[in-house]
Structures are given as C-alpha cells and as structure tokens.
Write a protein that holds these residues in place. Structure first.
Motif, short mmCIF file in Angstrom:
data_model
loop_
_atom_site.label_atom_id
_atom_site.label_comp_id
_atom_site.label_asym_id
_atom_site.label_seq_id
_atom_site.Cartn_x
_atom_site.Cartn_y
_atom_site.Cartn_z
N GLU A 100 0.89 -1.21 0.00
CA GLU A 100 0.14 0.26 -0.07
C GLU A 100 0.85 1.38 0.02
OE1 GLU A 100 -3.83 1.78 2.34
OE2 GLU A 100 -2.62 0.08 3.35
N MET A 101 1.93 1.31 0.68
CA MET A 101 2.57 2.20 0.86
C MET A 101 3.62 2.64 -0.59
SD MET A 101 5.68 3.26 3.52
CE MET A 101 6.35 4.84 3.80
N ALA A 102 3.92 1.58 -1.11
CA ALA A 102 4.59 1.76 -2.48
C ALA A 102 3.54 2.27 -3.50
CB ALA A 102 5.08 0.45 -2.82
N LEU A 103 2.29 1.86 -3.32
CA LEU A 103 1.37 2.32 -4.23
C LEU A 103 0.85 3.96 -4.24
CD1 LEU A 103 -1.42 -0.73 -4.38
CD2 LEU A 103 0.12 0.25 -6.31
N ILE A 104 0.87 4.09 -2.99
CA ILE A 104 0.55 5.65 -2.68
C ILE A 104 1.77 6.49 -2.65
CG2 ILE A 104 -0.14 7.12 -0.69
CD1 ILE A 104 -1.79 5.04 0.32
N PHE A 105 3.07 6.15 -2.26
CA PHE A 105 4.24 7.03 -2.00
C PHE A 105 5.29 6.99 -2.98
CE2 PHE A 105 2.15 6.84 2.07
CZ PHE A 105 1.55 8.32 2.26
N ASP A 106 5.63 5.79 -3.84
CA ASP A 106 6.61 5.72 -4.69
C ASP A 106 6.46 6.76 -5.97
OD1 ASP A 106 7.57 3.62 -3.16
OD2 ASP A 106 7.60 2.01 -4.46
N TYR A 107 7.65 6.96 -6.32
CA TYR A 107 7.92 7.68 -7.42
C TYR A 107 7.55 9.09 -7.28
CZ TYR A 107 8.40 3.07 -9.28
OH TYR A 107 8.57 1.70 -9.51
N HIS A 108 8.45 9.95 -6.83
CA HIS A 108 8.25 11.29 -6.58
C HIS A 108 8.06 12.06 -7.84
CE1 HIS A 108 7.55 14.87 -3.83
NE2 HIS A 108 8.79 15.30 -4.62
N SER A 109 7.29 12.31 -8.26
CA SER A 109 7.27 13.23 -9.76
C SER A 109 5.99 14.17 -9.50
CB SER A 109 7.52 12.44 -10.80
OG SER A 109 6.31 11.60 -11.00
N ARG A 110 6.06 15.11 -10.57
CA ARG A 110 4.83 15.89 -10.81
C ARG A 110 3.87 15.36 -11.38
NH1 ARG A 110 5.95 21.91 -11.11
NH2 ARG A 110 7.92 22.17 -10.11
N SER A 111 4.44 14.17 -12.33
CA SER A 111 3.29 13.40 -13.05
C SER A 111 2.61 12.69 -12.34
CB SER A 111 3.80 12.59 -14.25
OG SER A 111 4.85 11.79 -13.54
N LYS A 112 3.23 12.07 -11.19
CA LYS A 112 2.35 11.35 -9.96
C LYS A 112 1.61 11.90 -9.04
CE LYS A 112 4.12 7.50 -11.82
NZ LYS A 112 3.35 6.33 -12.73
N ALA A 113 1.79 13.14 -8.82
CA ALA A 113 1.57 13.98 -7.64
C ALA A 113 -0.08 13.80 -7.46
CB ALA A 113 1.83 15.39 -7.68
N ALA A 114 -0.81 14.01 -8.79
CA ALA A 114 -2.42 13.97 -8.64
C ALA A 114 -3.00 12.68 -7.83
CB ALA A 114 -2.95 14.58 -9.86
N MET A 115 -2.34 11.54 -8.81
CA MET A 115 -2.66 10.30 -8.34
C MET A 115 -2.35 9.91 -6.88
SD MET A 115 -1.50 6.87 -7.92
CE MET A 115 -0.05 7.07 -8.24
N GLN A 116 -1.19 10.65 -6.55
CA GLN A 116 -0.89 10.26 -5.02
C GLN A 116 -1.64 11.08 -4.08
OE1 GLN A 116 3.51 11.08 -5.47
NE2 GLN A 116 3.84 8.80 -5.79
N GLU A 123 -8.17 24.12 -8.11
CA GLU A 123 -7.88 23.20 -9.41
C GLU A 123 -7.37 21.86 -8.93
OE1 GLU A 123 -5.70 23.23 -13.65
OE2 GLU A 123 -5.71 24.92 -12.71
N PHE A 124 -6.44 22.14 -8.31
CA PHE A 124 -5.50 20.82 -7.66
C PHE A 124 -6.53 20.06 -6.73
CE2 PHE A 124 -1.86 18.71 -5.88
CZ PHE A 124 -1.69 17.82 -6.81
N LEU A 125 -7.20 20.68 -5.95
CA LEU A 125 -8.09 19.93 -4.95
C LEU A 125 -9.19 19.35 -5.61
CD1 LEU A 125 -8.29 22.91 -2.13
CD2 LEU A 125 -7.21 20.57 -1.87
N GLU A 126 -9.68 19.92 -6.68
CA GLU A 126 -10.95 19.18 -7.60
C GLU A 126 -10.31 17.95 -8.50
OE1 GLU A 126 -12.78 22.01 -10.03
OE2 GLU A 126 -13.41 23.29 -8.46
N GLN A 127 -9.05 18.25 -8.61
CA GLN A 127 -8.27 17.17 -9.42
C GLN A 127 -8.19 15.88 -8.78
OE1 GLN A 127 -4.76 18.48 -11.34
NE2 GLN A 127 -4.47 16.65 -12.47
N THR A 128 -7.91 16.23 -7.30
CA THR A 128 -7.46 15.01 -6.49
C THR A 128 -8.26 14.93 -5.47
OG1 THR A 128 -6.51 16.50 -4.91
CG2 THR A 128 -5.14 15.80 -6.47
#
Length: 106
Positions: A56-72, A93-98
């Motif tokens: 679960e931790m890997a799914l939520i937190f791995d790969y620190h990048s802008r492209s993954k930020a919204a999903m994370q 905008e970012f709050l709505e997106q996430t």
C-alpha cells in the motif's frame, strides 16, 4: 501543476508518510500485544500485515514526480492521510483534480 501546488504537495507527502507509518506501527503493535492469540499466529498475521502495508505504501508514495502527484494525493486523501489542514493553500483546481469522491474512494 502550479509551482505553488508542487511545493505544498512535497510537504503534504512527507506528513502523509508520517501518518501512514504511525498508523501501520499502531496496527503492528496491536497484533504483537494480543496475547490471547498464539505467538505463531501473531507472527503470521504480522508478516501479512507488514507485506500489505508495504504494498500500500509503495502504491501511494513511490516515485516522487509531478506526473504522479495528482494520483498520489488522491490516494492520500482517500486513505485519510491528508486532512483539510494539510490541504490548505492548494489551488482549487488541484483540490478538485485530487478529490477521491468521484472515484468512489471516500
């Protein structure tokens, strides 16, 4: 993603990792301290729990990048790791997106 959202996201992610780990450690402690359960069963349960939390931790937190930020951030919010006090200062905008609600995650 706006630069201000990215900067705030980095702080949110760090705090969310702390919360996730604290919650996991509390779960581990419950299993370990349950003396009503046989020691071998506690070990097996703890092993499974650690593996599941690690995945679960890997799914939520791995790969620190802008492209993954919204999903994370969506996953963090769905898991209750990023409350309103942490989200303050993010763009609408970012709050709505996430927002995890449209995905049925919350």
């Amino acid at each position: 993603m706006k630069e201000s959202d990215w900067k705030k996201f980095k702080v949110i992610k760090e705090k969310a990792i702390e919360r996730f780990c604290s919650q996991a450690l509390e779960e581990f402690e419950e299993v370990i301290s349950n003396t009503e359960e046989h020691v071998h069963n506690r070990y097996l349960l703890l092993y499974k729990l650690v593996r599941n939390r690690d995945k679960e931790m890997a799914l939520i937190f791995d790969y620190h990048s802008r492209s993954k930020a919204a999903m994370q951030l969506t996953a963090m919010r769905a898991r209750g790791l990023a409350d309103e006090s942490l989200l303050a200062g993010l763009s609408e905008e970012f709050l709505e997106q996430t927002d995890p609600k449209p995905f049925g995650w919350n």
